[in-house]
Each structure stands twice: as C-alpha cells, then as structure tokens.
Design a protein around this motif. Structure first.
Motif, PDB file in Angstrom:
ATOM      1  N   LEU A   4      37.435  36.452  27.320  1.00 53.86           N
ATOM      2  CA  LEU A   4      37.007  37.752  27.830  1.00 53.86           C
ATOM      3  C   LEU A   4      36.367  37.609  29.203  1.00 53.86           C
ATOM      4  CD1 LEU A   4      36.732  40.752  27.364  1.00 53.86           C
ATOM      5  CD2 LEU A   4      34.595  40.324  26.118  1.00 53.86           C
ATOM      6  N   LEU A   5      35.503  36.610  29.369  1.00 50.84           N
ATOM      7  CA  LEU A   5      34.876  36.389  30.668  1.00 50.84           C
ATOM      8  C   LEU A   5      35.924  36.025  31.717  1.00 50.84           C
ATOM      9  CD1 LEU A   5      32.441  36.124  32.506  1.00 50.84           C
ATOM     10  CD2 LEU A   5      32.139  33.779  31.687  1.00 50.84           C
ATOM     11  N   LEU A   6      36.876  35.194  31.339  1.00 47.36           N
ATOM     12  CA  LEU A   6      37.928  34.805  32.291  1.00 47.36           C
ATOM     13  C   LEU A   6      38.737  36.025  32.720  1.00 47.36           C
ATOM     14  CD1 LEU A   6      39.230  32.460  33.778  1.00 47.36           C
ATOM     15  CD2 LEU A   6      40.715  32.096  31.808  1.00 47.36           C
ATOM     16  N   ALA A   7      39.014  36.928  31.769  1.00 44.77           N
ATOM     17  CA  ALA A   7      39.738  38.154  32.114  1.00 44.77           C
ATOM     18  C   ALA A   7      38.933  38.999  33.098  1.00 44.77           C
ATOM     19  CB  ALA A   7      40.036  38.951  30.850  1.00 44.77           C
ATOM     20  N   VAL A   8      37.626  39.070  32.898  1.00 41.59           N
ATOM     21  CA  VAL A   8      36.758  39.819  33.810  1.00 41.59           C
ATOM     22  C   VAL A   8      36.798  39.195  35.207  1.00 41.59           C
ATOM     23  CG1 VAL A   8      34.350  40.407  34.325  1.00 41.59           C
ATOM     24  CG2 VAL A   8      35.242  40.702  32.013  1.00 41.59           C
ATOM     25  N   ILE A   9      36.784  37.868  35.273  1.00 45.52           N
ATOM     26  CA  ILE A   9      36.824  37.187  36.567  1.00 45.52           C
ATOM     27  C   ILE A   9      38.157  37.431  37.266  1.00 45.52           C
ATOM     28  CG2 ILE A   9      36.761  34.925  37.697  1.00 45.52           C
ATOM     29  CD1 ILE A   9      34.801  34.009  35.539  1.00 45.52           C
ATOM     30  N   TYR A  10      39.255  37.444  36.507  1.00 42.06           N
ATOM     31  CA  TYR A  10      40.562  37.747  37.108  1.00 42.06           C
ATOM     32  C   TYR A  10      40.558  39.154  37.698  1.00 42.06           C
ATOM     33  CZ  TYR A  10      43.395  33.671  35.896  1.00 42.06           C
ATOM     34  OH  TYR A  10      43.938  32.407  35.861  1.00 42.06           O
ATOM     35  N   LEU A  11      40.009  40.125  36.966  1.00 43.58           N
ATOM     36  CA  LEU A  11      39.914  41.484  37.487  1.00 43.58           C
ATOM     37  C   LEU A  11      39.021  41.537  38.720  1.00 43.58           C
ATOM     38  CD1 LEU A  11      39.624  43.562  34.185  1.00 43.58           C
ATOM     39  CD2 LEU A  11      41.556  43.515  35.776  1.00 43.58           C
ATOM     40  N   ALA A  12      37.941  40.741  38.706  1.00 44.23           N
ATOM     41  CA  ALA A  12      37.039  40.709  39.861  1.00 44.23           C
ATOM     42  C   ALA A  12      37.756  40.195  41.104  1.00 44.23           C
ATOM     43  CB  ALA A  12      35.818  39.849  39.553  1.00 44.23           C
ATOM     44  N   PHE A  13      38.652  39.206  40.939  1.00 41.82           N
ATOM     45  CA  PHE A  13      39.392  38.696  42.093  1.00 41.82           C
ATOM     46  C   PHE A  13      40.389  39.730  42.617  1.00 41.82           C
ATOM     47  CE2 PHE A  13      37.580  34.564  41.570  1.00 41.82           C
ATOM     48  CZ  PHE A  13      37.827  33.899  42.760  1.00 41.82           C
ATOM     49  N   ILE A  14      40.989  40.507  41.727  1.00 44.17           N
ATOM     50  CA  ILE A  14      41.833  41.604  42.199  1.00 44.17           C
ATOM     51  C   ILE A  14      40.987  42.590  42.990  1.00 44.17           C
ATOM     52  CG2 ILE A  14      43.245  43.574  41.483  1.00 44.17           C
ATOM     53  CD1 ILE A  14      44.148  41.922  39.080  1.00 44.17           C
ATOM     54  N   GLY A  15      39.771  42.874  42.473  1.00 43.22           N
ATOM     55  CA  GLY A  15      38.863  43.773  43.183  1.00 43.22           C
ATOM     56  C   GLY A  15      38.438  43.236  44.533  1.00 43.22           C
ATOM     57  N   LEU A  16      38.322  41.914  44.660  1.00 45.51           N
ATOM     58  CA  LEU A  16      37.988  41.309  45.952  1.00 45.51           C
ATOM     59  C   LEU A  16      39.069  41.606  46.992  1.00 45.51           C
ATOM     60  CD1 LEU A  16      36.646  37.705  45.185  1.00 45.51           C
ATOM     61  CD2 LEU A  16      35.401  39.567  46.262  1.00 45.51           C
ATOM     62  N   GLY A  17      40.332  41.597  46.549  1.00 39.72           N
ATOM     63  CA  GLY A  17      41.429  41.792  47.489  1.00 39.72           C
ATOM     64  C   GLY A  17      41.686  43.240  47.864  1.00 39.72           C
ATOM     65  N   LEU A  18      41.318  44.174  46.988  1.00 39.23           N
ATOM     66  CA  LEU A  18      41.643  45.584  47.213  1.00 39.23           C
ATOM     67  C   LEU A  18      41.194  46.121  48.576  1.00 39.23           C
ATOM     68  CD1 LEU A  18      41.080  47.349  43.767  1.00 39.23           C
ATOM     69  CD2 LEU A  18      43.176  47.362  45.125  1.00 39.23           C
ATOM     70  N   PRO A  19      39.923  45.890  48.997  1.00 41.88           N
ATOM     71  CA  PRO A  19      39.493  46.487  50.266  1.00 41.88           C
ATOM     72  C   PRO A  19      39.938  45.730  51.512  1.00 41.88           C
ATOM     73  CG  PRO A  19      37.619  45.955  48.804  1.00 41.88           C
ATOM     74  CD  PRO A  19      38.809  45.223  48.324  1.00 41.88           C
ATOM     75  N   ASP A  20      40.429  44.489  51.348  1.00 37.41           N
ATOM     76  CA  ASP A  20      40.601  43.608  52.502  1.00 37.41           C
ATOM     77  C   ASP A  20      41.666  44.085  53.495  1.00 37.41           C
ATOM     78  OD1 ASP A  20      38.604  42.063  51.518  1.00 37.41           O
ATOM     79  OD2 ASP A  20      39.814  40.291  51.122  1.00 37.41           O
ATOM     80  N   SER A  21      42.679  44.786  53.006  1.00 39.92           N
ATOM     81  CA  SER A  21      43.765  45.206  53.901  1.00 39.92           C
ATOM     82  C   SER A  21      43.768  46.708  54.158  1.00 39.92           C
ATOM     83  CB  SER A  21      45.121  44.798  53.293  1.00 39.92           C
ATOM     84  OG  SER A  21      45.162  43.413  53.043  1.00 39.92           O
ATOM     85  N   LEU A  22      42.745  47.400  53.687  1.00 41.65           N
ATOM     86  CA  LEU A  22      42.735  48.858  53.801  1.00 41.65           C
ATOM     87  C   LEU A  22      42.656  49.338  55.242  1.00 41.65           C
ATOM     88  CD1 LEU A  22      40.521  50.308  50.921  1.00 41.65           C
ATOM     89  CD2 LEU A  22      42.983  50.531  51.247  1.00 41.65           C
ATOM     90  N   LEU A  23      41.789  48.706  56.040  1.00 42.50           N
ATOM     91  CA  LEU A  23      41.570  49.188  57.400  1.00 42.50           C
ATOM     92  C   LEU A  23      42.852  49.139  58.222  1.00 42.50           C
ATOM     93  CD1 LEU A  23      39.606  50.258  59.515  1.00 42.50           C
ATOM     94  CD2 LEU A  23      39.051  47.872  60.101  1.00 42.50           C
ATOM     95  N   GLY A  24      43.567  48.031  58.127  1.00 45.50           N
ATOM     96  CA  GLY A  24      44.817  47.918  58.873  1.00 45.50           C
ATOM     97  C   GLY A  24      45.850  48.943  58.444  1.00 45.50           C
ATOM     98  N   ALA A  25      45.896  49.215  57.123  1.00 43.85           N
ATOM     99  CA  ALA A  25      46.868  50.178  56.626  1.00 43.85           C
ATOM    100  C   ALA A  25      46.498  51.605  57.010  1.00 43.85           C
ATOM    101  CB  ALA A  25      46.982  50.058  55.107  1.00 43.85           C
ATOM    102  N   ALA A  26      45.214  51.900  57.056  1.00 43.03           N
ATOM    103  CA  ALA A  26      44.755  53.276  57.282  1.00 43.03           C
ATOM    104  C   ALA A  26      44.560  53.611  58.755  1.00 43.03           C
ATOM    105  CB  ALA A  26      43.440  53.516  56.536  1.00 43.03           C
TER     106      ALA A  26
END
Length: 444
Positions: A4-26
């Motif tokens: 369960l903790l590992l699954a949470v960490i995997y989701l956290a890494f997806i969350g880390l990537g979500l904002p990183d490319s937004l500025l260039g796209a927007a």
C-alpha cells in the motif's frame, strides 16, 4: 501495508511529474491573454527553479525535523495551492508570486522521496518510479491541451491539475501512519553501528574464558558512538539506539556537505546529466528542422522520440537492475547515450535513431545515481547528499539549455551533438571519479 505504501509512492511520483510540463504547454495561450512578451515564460521558469533549488538544499533539515511522509504531504499541498493560484491569476505579477510556492513545493519532496526510496527499496523501483514521473510529465500537457481545445482556457487546465494534486495531498495525509513502518525487510537487513556493537558484545560475553582472553578488545571495549543512523522517516519500532541517534543527528550545512568525499563529483554528474536531458528535449526539434532539413511539424513529432526513449528505457532498466549493479547500469546508460549523440552527427535517419538511443541511454543514469547514494555516502548522509544532487540538477536545467541557445544563435544549432558530447564527457569523468573515491564503501 508494504504494498500500500509503495502504491502511494508511485502515485506521488506521478504527481511530481504533473506540474513540470504545464507552463510550456500553456504559455502559447497564456502569453496573449496576459499581454506580456513571449520571453516572460523564462522569468516564471527561473522563479520556479530558484525555489526548487532552495527547498532541495533545505531537504535534509526539513526531513530530519518532519519525516518524509509529512514533507511529501506538505510539499504536494503547496504545489496544489500554487497551481490553484495560477488558475486564478489575471496578471503576470500574480503568477510570479504563485511561482514561489510552486518551486518551493517541488524541491523538498523530490529529494525526500528519492532518498526514502533509495534507502528502503530495490533499484528496480527507483527506475520504475522515475518512469511514473514521466507518465505524470506527459499527462500534464495532455490535460492542459484538453482544456484548451475544449474552450475552457488555460486557467481551467491549471485548476484541473490543482484538483488532482489536492486529491493526492488528501491521500498522502491518510497514508502518514504507513510511513512510520519499515517498508522493506531488506532495509532491516542493513545493521546499524549500534546493532553491530551489541552483537559483538553479546558474542564476547558468551565466549569461553579462553576465547575471551584472546579477544579482550571485544569484551572490554566500551560501546562506540553510533556513526550510521537511520533516516528521520524511520519507524518508531526501531531499536532504541537507532532512535536516540536520530534525535542526536543534526542537519548538515552546505559547507559540510561539500567537504564530504565524493560530494562535488556527484553534484557535477547530476548537473551534467540534467543539462543533457533538458538541452536535448528543448533543442532536438530545432536541430532536426534547421540542420536536417525536416519540416517543423515532422521535427516536433520525431523529437518526442527522445522522451519516449527515456520512459521506455526506465521500464526496461527496472528489470536489468535485477542482474546489473547501479554502477554498471550508469556505465551502460552512458555508452548508449554516447552512441546516440554520435548518431546525431550524420544525416536524417541516423539523427532520428540517435535521439531514441540517447533517450534510452539517459533512462538509467538519474535513478541509479540516486539509488547508489546511500551506498556511496552512508545512510546518515544520504538525505543531505541527495538534497544537493537535486539542487545541482535544477541548476543544470536552468542554465545549460539557455546557454546552448546563445551558442546556437551566434554560431549554429548544428553544435548540439558537440555540446552534448562535452557534457557527457564531464559527467562520465565525475561518475568514474566518484566510484574511485567511494566505490570501496559502496561494494563493502
């Protein structure tokens, strides 16, 4: 609980990537609505990067004080608030203000999560987790594109990602008790100095008198002060000696970190790697268009092969780490990266293959250097070292792609392969020097 903790960490890494490319796209949609020059995107990017560097350098102190779970939750919450602020901003100066928590929220969580995974999980998870970061980084522009094509505007795109980050914050808040348990039995197998001393003393006490006389040091030597300590996020169920050591440990200032044997080498290696990755990602399309004669549309499509190579390569790297050590994975990545960059020198088809191969080469380098950090520097220093690694990475990201832009404007964009080769040579020299300085400890 471990899964369960590992699954949470995997989701956290997806969350880390979500904002990183937004500025260039927007930004193409944001710039006319804000009425500012196109180059102002660089100002926002610089503010975000500076905030990330500051929080990365503070990660050791914050993680020691709060623990990885709380640092991750607070940081993701800050990012969610900043993204919501972006969606509500109607002027450029407001965006600049919200860019501060945007950057501050990114640095500490990056360093804290990477250190936690390096300490408690196998190398394959580090590769796969960074693959999940790539999924998030690809999903962010997609969500922004959906908002723009649907007529909702760039503010709605930021609001959507802010909502996802808020949900992730709630999930992390609920998962805080899980961070207090040791996630991996392998981590428990690494004995601390205190445990080793206690074992030696117990063995000496059980030995026969004759044996005891032949080993007076083991019998009579007082317990040495602990030098290897578990991270601040370690569980309350640890032995008392480890808990006391955690309470006594103090965060390392930057000057002290730089004096650690091998620290400067690993910082330069990270600087070069991220410079290579970001310069390639930013300028690959222009290189294919201007030097290979491709249409702008075709060049943009093929430039995505570089990131496809990184994402796919990290999936494959996770399996290869079952057979190969971190050091061998780094060397394999550097070899593939070298071949890929060399293929950029000839004509058209080779350049396309070179981008894909360069992406595959980049794939294992970043996660494997991070995963090897506790082995190279010790668990008690790994958080501080990973903090400066992240800071060096963001400095490379911030400085080196614009520097190539200046060189390309004054000379030619065809310099890209030579620029990447120079960075690769320096990175390889630093990782090999790091191995010579700290490899004995890593392999012991």
């Amino acid at each position: 609980m471990t899964s369960l903790l590992l699954a949470v960490i995997y989701l956290a890494f997806i969350g880390l990537g979500l904002p990183d490319s937004l500025l260039g796209a927007a930004w193409p949609a944001m710039q006319p609505s804000l009425g500012v020059p196109l180059s102002y995107a660089g100002i926002l990017s610089m503010i975000i990067a500076l905030g990330t560097i500051v929080s990365s350098l503070a990660s050791d102190r914050l993680t020691l004080r709060l623990g990885t779970g709380r640092v991750t939750t607070i940081s993701v919450g800050m990012t969610a608030a900043a993204l919501l602020g972006f969606s509500l901003s109607g002027s450029f100066w407001q965006l600049c203000l919200w860019a501060i928590p945007y950057g501050l929220g990114a640095g500490s969580v990056d360093a804290a999560l990477n250190n936690y995974v390096a300490l408690h999980y196998k190398s394959r998870h580090m590769s796969w987790l960074h693959c999940m970061w790539g999924v998030g980084a690809a999903a962010g522009p997609y969500l922004m594109g959906q908002a723009l094509t649907g007529g909702a505007g760039w503010a709605a795109g930021y609001a959507t990602v802010a909502g996802l980050q808020a949900l992730l914050t709630l999930l992390l808040l609920c998962s805080l008790p899980l961070w207090q348990k040791r996630p991996d039995a392998a981590a428990q197998a690494r004995p601390t100095q205190t445990q080793a001393t206690q074992t030696t003393q117990t063995t000496a006490a059980q030995a026969s008198p004759a044996q005891a006389r032949t080993a007076p040091t083991a019998r009579a030597q007082p317990q040495a002060p602990q030098t290897q300590m578990a991270p601040a996020s370690a569980p309350a169920t640890q032995p008392q000696g480890v808990q006391e050591a955690e309470e006594k440990r103090r965060p390392l200032p930057l000057a002290a970190v730089l004096r650690i044997r091998g620290a400067r080498e690993v910082m330069l290696a990270f600087f070069c790697y991220c410079a290579i990755e970001q310069t390639s990602g930013l300028w690959a399309s222009s290189f294919l268009h201007l030097s290979q004669g491709m249409s702008a549309e075709r060049a943009a499509e093929l430039a995505a092969l570089f990131f496809l190579g990184i994402t796919a390569g990290r999936v494959v790297s996770g399996f290869l780490t079952l057979r190969l050590s971190d050091t061998r994975m780094i060397r394999l990545g550097q070899l593939l990266l070298l071949l890929g960059v060399l293929l950029l020198l000839p004509a058209d088809a080779c350049a396309v293959a070179g981008l894909l191969l360069a992406g595959l080469g980049c794939a294992p380098i970043y996660p494997c250097i991070i995963h090897a950090t506790p082995a190279h520097f010790g668990e008690e220093r790994s958080q501080a070292i990973i903090g400066v690694e992240m800071a060096a990475a963001y400095i490379g990201t911030m400085l080196m792609p614009p520097l190539f832009g200046v060189l390309a404007g004054r000379i030619a964009v065809t310099l890209l392969p030579l620029y990447l080769l120079a960075l690769l040579a320096l990175m390889t020299a630093m990782t090999e020097r790091l191995e010579r300085k700290t490899g004995q400890r890593a392999h012991s």
